[in-house]
Design an enzyme around this catalytic site. Sequence first.
Site, short mmCIF file in Angstrom:
data_model
loop_
_atom_site.label_atom_id
_atom_site.label_comp_id
_atom_site.label_asym_id
_atom_site.label_seq_id
_atom_site.Cartn_x
_atom_site.Cartn_y
_atom_site.Cartn_z
N TYR A 1 0.83 -1.20 0.00
CA TYR A 1 0.00 0.00 0.00
C TYR A 1 0.87 1.26 0.00
CZ TYR A 1 -3.68 3.28 1.38
OH TYR A 1 -4.56 4.33 1.42
N LYS B 1 1.04 4.18 -2.96
CA LYS B 1 0.65 5.58 -2.71
C LYS B 1 1.83 6.52 -2.89
CE LYS B 1 -3.71 4.93 -1.89
NZ LYS B 1 -4.76 5.52 -2.76
#
Length: 217
Positions: A121, A125
């Site tokens: 993740y 990002k």
Amino acid sequence: MRRARPSRPRNVRPTEALSAAPGPCTGNTGDVTDEEAVAAMRECEGGPDIAVGCAGTSGPMGKAPTDISRDEFARTLEVNLTGQFLLAKHAGAAMRERGGGAVVFVASNSGFVAAPGMAAYCASKGGVLMLAKALATDFDADGIRVNCVAPSIVDTPMSRADLGLTGKGFEGQPFPVHRPEEVAAAVCYLASDPARGVNGTTHVLDFGALAGSAFPA
């Protein structure tokens, strides 16, 4: 700096957000990793003036890097990073024909700081933040701005599930949580005419967390 108090989040339905928009607003449902589906946005009446990339996945949360499969890692990047690229690619092509526009990606403060068990993740990002800078540079001559908002925890079904709070929600938690409409307000600003000078940047919404220092004062 004043410490932010724990918030009392309230969910807003997508239909409420659309009905509250100041002008015509079209919502389409599709898979952001399906380029044909993403490209279909160009068929909407007049084409897009503003495109907001807010689709995302948490990926393999809580796993050590050694336990994350290649497919899990790749899928996280496919949704969170490649999906944003495809949105900007096709929205940008339509905006170029219209003389300009604005693209806003919903990234995360996890693009700046990391927490255990979030390798895929955080990587995805962080990539979104740099993608916005690169696209802002490439699209600048076309009058197309590209920016990000990077919130910390937002009260959504996904974040509740990630933190084991599906039933009770964030009420009473010892940390501040954003309401979806607060993030939407930041998106609207970046997409608006008053933000015409803002390009290639990230607006962080984290209750001041990044401003703190680890120095033992």
